[in-house]
Scaffold this active site. Sequence first.
Site, PDB file in Angstrom:
ATOM      1  N   HIS A  91       0.826  -1.221   0.000  1.00 47.29           N
ATOM      2  CA  HIS A  91       0.000   0.000   0.000  1.00 47.29           C
ATOM      3  C   HIS A  91       0.856   1.264   0.000  1.00 47.29           C
ATOM      4  CE1 HIS A  91      -4.028   1.730   1.685  1.00 47.29           C
ATOM      5  NE2 HIS A  91      -3.378   2.659   1.002  1.00 47.29           N
ATOM      6  N   HIS A 119       1.230   5.298  -2.070  1.00 45.22           N
ATOM      7  CA  HIS A 119       0.684   6.296  -3.004  1.00 45.22           C
ATOM      8  C   HIS A 119       1.870   7.058  -3.577  1.00 45.22           C
ATOM      9  CE1 HIS A 119      -3.523   5.804  -1.553  1.00 45.22           C
ATOM     10  NE2 HIS A 119      -2.934   5.527  -0.408  1.00 45.22           N
ATOM     11  N   ASN A 136      -5.299   5.919  -6.914  1.00 40.33           N
ATOM     12  CA  ASN A 136      -5.948   7.243  -6.837  1.00 40.33           C
ATOM     13  C   ASN A 136      -5.008   8.368  -7.262  1.00 40.33           C
ATOM     14  OD1 ASN A 136      -4.361   7.031  -4.532  1.00 40.33           O
ATOM     15  ND2 ASN A 136      -5.771   8.207  -3.259  1.00 40.33           N
ATOM     16  N   HIS A 174     -10.901   0.124   1.153  1.00 43.10           N
ATOM     17  CA  HIS A 174     -10.749   1.219   2.127  1.00 43.10           C
ATOM     18  C   HIS A 174     -12.104   1.326   2.807  1.00 43.10           C
ATOM     19  CE1 HIS A 174      -9.853   5.656   3.116  1.00 43.10           C
ATOM     20  NE2 HIS A 174     -11.138   5.523   3.361  1.00 43.10           N
ATOM     21  N   HIS A 196      -5.346  -0.967   5.703  1.00 47.48           N
ATOM     22  CA  HIS A 196      -5.146  -0.144   6.905  1.00 47.48           C
ATOM     23  C   HIS A 196      -6.248  -0.259   7.964  1.00 47.48           C
ATOM     24  CE1 HIS A 196      -7.798   2.464   4.625  1.00 47.48           C
ATOM     25  NE2 HIS A 196      -6.852   2.927   3.839  1.00 47.48           N
ATOM     26  N   ASN A 244      -6.322   8.941   7.308  1.00 53.36           N
ATOM     27  CA  ASN A 244      -7.601   8.243   7.223  1.00 53.36           C
ATOM     28  C   ASN A 244      -7.362   6.776   6.882  1.00 53.36           C
ATOM     29  OD1 ASN A 244     -10.302   7.780   7.170  1.00 53.36           O
ATOM     30  ND2 ASN A 244     -10.699   8.841   5.251  1.00 53.36           N
ATOM     31  N   ASP A 269       0.872   2.552   3.783  1.00 60.72           N
ATOM     32  CA  ASP A 269      -0.055   3.595   3.320  1.00 60.72           C
ATOM     33  C   ASP A 269       0.712   4.903   3.120  1.00 60.72           C
ATOM     34  OD1 ASP A 269      -2.290   4.958   2.501  1.00 60.72           O
ATOM     35  OD2 ASP A 269      -3.310   4.940   4.432  1.00 60.72           O
ATOM     36  N   HIS A 304       2.442  14.343   0.950  1.00 64.81           N
ATOM     37  CA  HIS A 304       1.746  15.604   0.664  1.00 64.81           C
ATOM     38  C   HIS A 304       2.734  16.750   0.804  1.00 64.81           C
ATOM     39  CE1 HIS A 304      -2.307  14.039   0.410  1.00 64.81           C
ATOM     40  NE2 HIS A 304      -2.154  13.382   1.548  1.00 64.81           N
TER      41      HIS A 304
HETATM   42 ZN   LIG Z   1      -7.223   4.181   2.342  1.00 66.28          ZN
END
Ligand SMILES: [Zn+2]
Length: 431
Positions: free
Chosen positions: A64, A66, A98, A183, A236, A282, A309, A313
Amino acid sequence: MVLLVKNARLLDPSRNWDGAASLLVADGVVAAVGEGVEKDPRAQGAEVVDAGGKLLLPGFIDLHVHFREPGQTAKETIETGSRAAVAGGFTAVCAMANTKPVNDSVAITELMLARARKAALCRYYPLGTVTKGAAGEELTDFGTLKAAGCIAFSDDGWPVMNAAIMRRALEYNGWLDMPVVAHEEDTNLGAKGYMHEGCVSAALGCLGIPAAAEEAMVARDIILAEHTGGHLHLAHLSTKGSFRMVKEAKQRGLKVTCEVTPHHFALTHKEMRRFDSDFKMNPPLRSEGDLEAILEALADGTVDAIATDHAPHTLDDKEVELSLAAFGVIGLETAFPLTLELLVNRKVITLARAVELLTSGPARTFHLDRQGLGGLAVGAQADFVLVDLEGKVTVDRAFVQSKSYNTPFKGWSLPGRILGTWVGGKRVWGE
Ligand SMILES: [Zn+2]
């Protein structure tokens, strides 16, 4: 190219090996492993790495991350994310869909894979979205995306609120032998919340996301997994009730797997008293009781994998009012040190179990073991990491390779230095 790593302590939970060993690598795969490998005729003229008695582990696998590419490369690129991965000992990552645009097409999948090949650091496995545009309404073309290289499907970042869509996703992916990654958050219950709903949110006057927002969806999707026979992977997980349901589902033999993140086993909602958006993610940091349930689930086998996760940012996304700040924290470089300090050194789990949760556990969960990942048996991919268990790291800007620095662990001093990372026998991190 032939490489000999000698004088190591090898810990490989996939084969229950913990002891002195050497590793011989030829053409990117494990040619021999164990004691006396130095005498193998193929080791003559090999490039030699002396491990100096340090710990040699299979490369870590993160289910996981991003990596924000395409679309949000100010936060992270596939190259910078991959560098953060190998710095943290991760040799394979599974990248969430995403991005902007989301990965719901062969074109985006191919673009991601091309960028990862160019970076040439860790192995990179994209997820596709469950629904077109991740809008929750129309299923993507799972078979075509699987053929293009997607490893699983998820609308992560958002839940699939429509139960009929989730049912079909589990059904079709059951036929394709692919996990659907959920999720879990009922967005009506979660509403505009931005921290855990409980005594701390009440005291601070902040809008909360109740544990029930996660648990209601976990319950629904376990029922749908049973109904369809599909493989449900719960991302998560963070609440006591969720682990109770997963444990029960596993006892009944359902195809349900789950992961937990280091920040959820390290921190609780009390941290929100700082009003620091580096603690906003989250699902949110939960209560002490939830954290205890996470530790129990890690120890008793309910949890299949530790996943980061990793959610980078920019400062602009985070340096705003808490209610407006972006959700998410980075985690690739801190995952192993936190696991070592908070789980192993505090005797929640053994070192072998910790390594399993970072290697063979995630490999099995997404079927990467079928591609020779997650362990160092003869014939496996030569993905490994050399670790100094006593060597300390300090979490500062120089330590973090990610393009972003939104970590709640700033200034922490932790054991577990990654001395070197190899992917397919090629050194990608360390000197
Ligand atoms: Zn998530």
